[in-house]
Design a protein around this motif. Structure first.
Motif, short mmCIF file in Angstrom:
data_model
loop_
_atom_site.label_atom_id
_atom_site.label_comp_id
_atom_site.label_asym_id
_atom_site.label_seq_id
_atom_site.Cartn_x
_atom_site.Cartn_y
_atom_site.Cartn_z
N LEU A 276 0.84 -1.21 0.00
CA LEU A 276 0.00 0.00 0.00
C LEU A 276 0.87 1.26 0.00
N LEU A 277 1.91 1.27 0.84
CA LEU A 277 2.82 2.42 0.89
C LEU A 277 3.56 2.59 -0.44
N ALA A 278 3.98 1.46 -1.03
CA ALA A 278 4.73 1.52 -2.29
C ALA A 278 3.86 2.07 -3.42
N ILE A 279 2.63 1.57 -3.52
CA ILE A 279 1.72 2.06 -4.56
C ILE A 279 1.40 3.53 -4.33
N GLY A 280 1.21 3.91 -3.09
CA GLY A 280 0.93 5.31 -2.79
C GLY A 280 2.03 6.23 -3.27
N ALA A 281 3.28 5.82 -3.04
CA ALA A 281 4.41 6.66 -3.46
C ALA A 281 4.50 6.76 -4.98
N THR A 282 4.38 5.63 -5.67
CA THR A 282 4.61 5.65 -7.11
C THR A 282 3.45 6.28 -7.88
N GLY A 410 -1.89 7.93 -1.97
CA GLY A 410 -0.74 8.63 -2.52
C GLY A 410 -1.12 9.89 -3.27
N MET A 411 -2.20 9.80 -4.08
CA MET A 411 -2.65 10.99 -4.80
C MET A 411 -3.07 12.10 -3.84
N ALA A 412 -3.75 11.72 -2.76
CA ALA A 412 -4.21 12.72 -1.80
C ALA A 412 -3.04 13.35 -1.05
N LEU A 413 -2.15 12.51 -0.52
CA LEU A 413 -1.04 13.01 0.30
C LEU A 413 -0.07 13.84 -0.53
N LEU A 414 0.44 13.25 -1.60
CA LEU A 414 1.45 13.97 -2.39
C LEU A 414 0.84 15.15 -3.14
#
Length: 518
Positions: A276-282, A410-414
């Motif tokens: 989940l963390l990896a997908i969020g970052a990429t 990831g889209m929301a955070l970044l």
């Protein structure tokens, strides 16, 4: 005590695996295949702004909402049967989408594509468990699965751009038909039917999973794209509440749709969280890279899409290398090392400026993508191996639902971090559009006198790359978190035994169905 080795897969199993990769490639491509086609769709169908957003989002919206339900369906009615149904629906929906004569029809057919994709995705990963009992072979298959899924998402815009240079926008859907027809012919011949059972299908749990995933994922996407608004915020809150109710129901069921005991196992739960963390970052960072190539470096969309394929070289090298290393040392070290390599790639991207050479950004992207996919591959394989065979479909669905939640996160955070940095730097811009987005600033600059326009453009490009740098730094931090999870919580965990008994015995098949072993 004598140990019985698991039977190794032969040519038939590998041929069956090749068949499964067809829908995986196309389903992953369909997430991004409309990016270049949307202007042509707009000219032909003239959708409203809201309809245009739904044309883009409907596919992933329905796909994410139905993954858990479809994984449970596959465990009960048969995974090969679900692949065949999904392929038929995906093919029919692709044909209908290609010849849509209204925005409403295209939105509806994109929803049908999402249903077909949700039927196909968990089944492809779950059938790998049935086809490959030997752990080394299964690790190789999962490596290929992860690589093809990643490359498919990258290929979507490129294939779309090439087709649109020669054909009309419907051609981006018609490319699905030959592969789905081939799958319908070969699946009954090559794929084993796996029907573990698991009690009656729980319609209430399916409804609760939909009520949790759909508003949550869509709400987060809208908040990331447009900023705070009451309706998407309510949607996110409602999704969280429904998710809690869904999990409470699963605890009380004899045959739950999501096995909470499985999520509590480190091999599975931590692998899902790390992914989940990896997908969020990429996924969260991909938006910045695309804008950087097109708006800052002023590339045409197809040119930018082709350049984004360059980092895939890192994926093609690192994914199999990670699998080889995991056979020699503790996989937690390999996973942690992969996430650390990815963190270094993102750290390199924190130094990008408007004047940075193209090779620097692409090299850094290749470093983060290679390390990330190598680690994700091992996490996928570890999670799949931890699940009992009769729950493989549901386990695969939860793993892929984690991907969807990670993408939204990831889209929301970044997106929020990048937007905050940009708007703070552009607080003195002459128009509201210029203060909010880089595209708005570039449009405003084009309407100003040359000197003022150049000054605004330079300031906006610098503000955007500052936001990109902060987003990359945040992604690097997420990768460090994933590395720590892997190194400290997955250390010493072994894959399931090679023995068929440890795999849950024989693979259930229909009466008279060959097991495809030996």
């Amino acid at each position: 005590m004598q140990t019985t080795l698991a039977p190794r897969a032969g040519r038939r199993e590998w041929a069956a695996f090749s068949v499964l990769m067809l829908p995986l490639l196309l389903v992953s491509m369909d997430v991004s295949v409309l990016y270049f086609a949307l202007p042509y769709v707009g000219q032909d169908l003239q959708p409203s702004a809201t309809q245009q957003l739904w044309i883009l989002d409907m596919y992933s919206f329905v796909l994410s909402g139905l993954l858990i339900a479809m994984g449970s369906v596959g465990d009960r009615v048969g995974r090969r049967a679900l692949v065949i149904v999904g392929a038929a629906l995906f093919g029919v929906a692709s044909l209908a989408a290609a010849y849509s004569d209204s925005a409403e029809m295209l939105i509806a057919t994109r929803a049908l594509l999402g249903i077909g994709g949700a039927a196909l995705m968990p089944s492809t990963l779950a059938l790998i468990r049935a086809l490959f009992l030997d752990e080394k072979q299964r690790a190789t298959a999962v490596t290929l699965w992860t690589t093809i899924m990643t490359v498919g998402i990258s290929l979507g815009p490129v294939v779309s751009g090439v087709l649109l240079q020669h054909f009309w926008w419907g051609s981006v859907f018609l490319i699905n038909l030959p592969a789905m027809l081939l799958l319908l012919v070969l699946a009954p011949l090559l794929l084993p039917e796996v029907r573990p059972g698991g009690g009656r299908f729980d319609w209430l749990s399916a409804g609760l999973s939909l009520a949790a995933m759909l508003p949550f994922v869509q709400g987060v996407k809208e908040l990331a794209r447009d900023g705070y608004a009451p309706l998407p915020a309510v949607g996110v809150t409602f999704g969280v509440v429904m998710g809690i109710v869904f999990l409470y129901r699963q605890r009380r069921m004899a045959h739950p749709m999501v096995d909470l005991k499985l999520l509590g196992q480190r091999a599975y739960g931590i692998s899902v969280l790390a992914n989940l963390l990896a997908i969020g970052a990429t996924v969260g960072f991909a938006v910045f890279l695309s804008q950087y190539l097109q708006s800052v470096l002023e590339m045409r969309p197809l040119t930018a899409a082709l350049w984004t394929l360059v980092p895939a070289v890192g994926v093609l090298i690192a994914a199999p290398l990670g699998g080889v290393l995991a056979q020699k040392v503790d996989r937690s070290y390999v996973m942690g090392g992969g996430f650390i390599v990815s963190a270094c790639g993102f750290a390199m991207l924190t130094q990008v400026t408007p004047d940075s050479p193209l090779w620097y950004a692409l090299t850094a992207s290749g470093v983060y993508a290679g390390g990330l996919v190598a680690a994700m591959t091992l996490a996928n394989e570890l999670a799949l191996g931890a699940a009992p065979p009769e729950r493989a479909g549901s386990a695969a669905a939860v793993l892929e639902s984690g991907h969807e939640l990670g993408a939204a996160f990831g889209m929301a955070l970044l997106g929020t971090i990048g937007a905050a940095v940009y708007t703070d730097a552009m607080s003195g811009a002459p128009t509201e559009a210029a203060r909010e987005t880089l595209s708005g600033a570039l449009a405003t600059a084009g309407a100003l006198p040359a000197a003022q326009g150049d000054s605004l453009r330079t300031a906006a490009e610098q503000a955007f790359t500052d936001g990109l740098d902060w987003a990359a730094g945040t992604s690097s931090g997420l990768m460090i978190c994933a590395a720590l999870l892997s190194l400290f919580l997955l250390r010493g965990i072994k894959r399931s035994s090679d023995s068929p008994a440890a795999e849950g015995g024989h693979v259930p098949v229909q009466p008279g169905e060959p097991s495809y072993r030996g």
